[in-house]
Enzyme design. Structure first.
Site, PDB file in Angstrom:
ATOM      1  N   LYS A  46       0.849  -1.198  -0.051  1.00 53.62           N
ATOM      2  CA  LYS A  46      -0.033   0.049   0.089  1.00 53.62           C
ATOM      3  C   LYS A  46       0.780   1.271   0.028  1.00 53.62           C
ATOM      4  CE  LYS A  46      -2.324  -0.885   3.793  1.00 53.62           C
ATOM      5  NZ  LYS A  46      -1.684  -2.394   4.509  1.00 53.62           N
ATOM      6  N   ARG A 104      12.167  -1.658  11.338  1.00 51.99           N
ATOM      7  CA  ARG A 104      10.880  -1.388  12.097  1.00 51.99           C
ATOM      8  C   ARG A 104      10.766  -2.381  13.196  1.00 51.99           C
ATOM      9  NH1 ARG A 104       5.783  -0.311   8.034  1.00 51.99           N
ATOM     10  NH2 ARG A 104       4.747  -1.578   9.869  1.00 51.99           N
ATOM     11  N   ARG A 140      -0.328  -8.692  13.826  1.00 50.88           N
ATOM     12  CA  ARG A 140      -0.734  -7.876  12.656  1.00 50.88           C
ATOM     13  C   ARG A 140      -1.502  -8.649  11.825  1.00 50.88           C
ATOM     14  NH1 ARG A 140       5.121  -5.715  10.901  1.00 50.88           N
ATOM     15  NH2 ARG A 140       4.035  -4.530   9.186  1.00 50.88           N
ATOM     16  N   ARG A 158      12.467  -7.842   3.773  1.00 48.43           N
ATOM     17  CA  ARG A 158      12.534  -6.499   4.148  1.00 48.43           C
ATOM     18  C   ARG A 158      13.188  -6.047   5.295  1.00 48.43           C
ATOM     19  NH1 ARG A 158       6.972  -3.225   4.284  1.00 48.43           N
ATOM     20  NH2 ARG A 158       6.857  -3.506   6.314  1.00 48.43           N
ATOM     21  N   ARG A 172      -9.032   0.824   9.826  1.00 47.03           N
ATOM     22  CA  ARG A 172      -8.555  -0.647   9.796  1.00 47.03           C
ATOM     23  C   ARG A 172      -9.708  -1.202  10.634  1.00 47.03           C
ATOM     24  NH1 ARG A 172      -2.890   0.213   9.348  1.00 47.03           N
ATOM     25  NH2 ARG A 172      -1.581  -1.470   9.730  1.00 47.03           N
TER      26      ARG A 172
HETATM   27  P1  ADP Z   1       1.580  -2.278   7.861  1.00 42.40           P
HETATM   28  O1  ADP Z   1       0.816  -1.777   7.008  1.00 42.40           O
HETATM   29  O2  ADP Z   1       3.062  -2.570   7.351  1.00 42.40           O
HETATM   30  O3  ADP Z   1       1.188  -2.964   8.948  1.00 42.40           O
HETATM   31  P2  ADP Z   1       1.408   0.534   9.219  1.00 42.40           P
HETATM   32  O4  ADP Z   1       2.440   1.299   8.664  1.00 42.40           O
HETATM   33  O5  ADP Z   1       0.237   0.810   8.391  1.00 42.40           O
HETATM   34  O6  ADP Z   1       1.974  -0.968   8.847  1.00 42.40           O
HETATM   35  O7  ADP Z   1       0.955   0.403  10.492  1.00 42.40           O
HETATM   36  C1  ADP Z   1       1.944  -0.022  11.509  1.00 42.40           C
HETATM   37  C2  ADP Z   1       1.184  -0.208  12.902  1.00 42.40           C
HETATM   38  O8  ADP Z   1       0.550   1.142  13.247  1.00 42.40           O
HETATM   39  C3  ADP Z   1      -0.054  -1.010  13.088  1.00 42.40           C
HETATM   40  O9  ADP Z   1       0.469  -2.250  13.462  1.00 42.40           O
HETATM   41  C4  ADP Z   1      -0.792  -0.518  14.289  1.00 42.40           C
HETATM   42  O10 ADP Z   1      -0.199  -0.908  15.438  1.00 42.40           O
HETATM   43  C5  ADP Z   1      -0.720   0.921  14.105  1.00 42.40           C
HETATM   44  N1  ADP Z   1      -1.891   1.599  12.995  1.00 42.40           N
HETATM   45  C6  ADP Z   1      -1.683   2.019  11.791  1.00 42.40           C
HETATM   46  N2  ADP Z   1      -2.585   2.567  11.540  1.00 42.40           N
HETATM   47  C7  ADP Z   1      -3.762   2.307  12.396  1.00 42.40           C
HETATM   48  C8  ADP Z   1      -5.137   2.442  12.317  1.00 42.40           C
HETATM   49  N3  ADP Z   1      -5.813   2.766  11.466  1.00 42.40           N
HETATM   50  N4  ADP Z   1      -5.788   1.979  13.509  1.00 42.40           N
HETATM   51  C9  ADP Z   1      -5.168   1.322  14.613  1.00 42.40           C
HETATM   52  N5  ADP Z   1      -3.879   1.049  14.563  1.00 42.40           N
HETATM   53  C10 ADP Z   1      -3.076   1.546  13.497  1.00 42.40           C
END
Ligand code: ADP
Length: 193
Positions: free
Chosen positions: A13, A139, A150, A127, A88
């Site tokens: 994404k 990360r 996740r 990665r 989410r």
């Molecule tokens: P990825 O898509 O690689 O899992 P993101 O960078 O989108 O990672 O998000 C990393 C972390 O940030 C998530 O695992 C969560 O803990 C938090 N997070 C991100 N966006 C949201 C959201 N919309 N609601 C709740 N937690 C979020």
């Protein structure tokens, strides 16, 4: 044009959002990036989210909705918004709908990037490995344990959004396993249809 990029962690994404920013001057709203910025800021909120994120769990709806609201109201619109990693949960999706209604904005497409789970895990662990070898920062949540959490969070809390947006007639699904170029093309054909 305002869109959501929907898909599990590692689906690509962020990569595609980055391309849309440079190709179409769209504005990327990544809650993951916002939360990572918050955690390094040393604020109270930053401390709270850091633990949750490292575990791989979701941060509360209240926090992320607040972050998105702030960005939407900042006045920067460009060629439209790309919501990346948000919503989410169903509650976040409802809140986004209400917020956009209030602001007179429409959500045009929800693009689901489909990926096979096994490939996902390999991608993310790979990665992290590559970054480690190159001496780059990795990360804290890019390890197998957090990844399991996740993925579970995705299937439990986020994947119901696929049905939610399908029912609203907004869902477009594509194969996220193609090359970056191919996925970009598929997204372009949705946006330009
Ligand atoms: P990825 O898509 O690689 O899992 P993101 O960078 O989108 O990672 O998000 C990393 C972390 O940030 C998530 O695992 C969560 O803990 C938090 N997070 C991100 N966006 C949201 C959201 N919309 N609601 C709740 N937690 C979020």
């Amino acid at each position: 044009m305002n869109i959501i990029l929907l898909g599990p962690p590692g689906a690509g994404k962020g990569t595609q959002a980055g391309r849309l920013v440079s190709d179409r001057n769209m504005v990327q709203l990544s809650t993951g990036d916002m939360l990572r910025a918050a955690r390094t800021s040393g604020t109270e909120m930053g401390k709270i989210v850091a633990d949750v994120m490292d575990r791989g769990d979701l941060v509360t709806d209240e926090i992320v909705i607040g972050l998105i609201k702030e960005q939407l109201e900042s006045g920067k619109t460009g060629g439209g918004f790309i919501f990346d990693g948000f919503p989410r949960t169903l509650q976040q999706a409802d809140a986004l709908g209400a917020l956009m209604d209030e602001m007179g904005l429409t959500l045009d497409h929800v693009i689901e990037m489909q990926v096979n789970d096994e490939v996902l895990v390999k991608r993310i662990v790979g990665r992290a490995e590559e970054a480690r070898k190159a001496g780059q920062p990795v990360r804290a949540d890019d390890n197998e344990e957090s990844l399991k959490v996740r993925l579970l969070a995705y299937y439990k809390q986020t994947s119901p959004l696929i049905g939610y947006y399908y029912a609203k007639g907004m869902l477009k699904s594509l194969d996220g396993l193609g090359t970056i170029e191919q996925v970009s093309k598929d997204i372009a054909s949705i946006l330009d249809a």
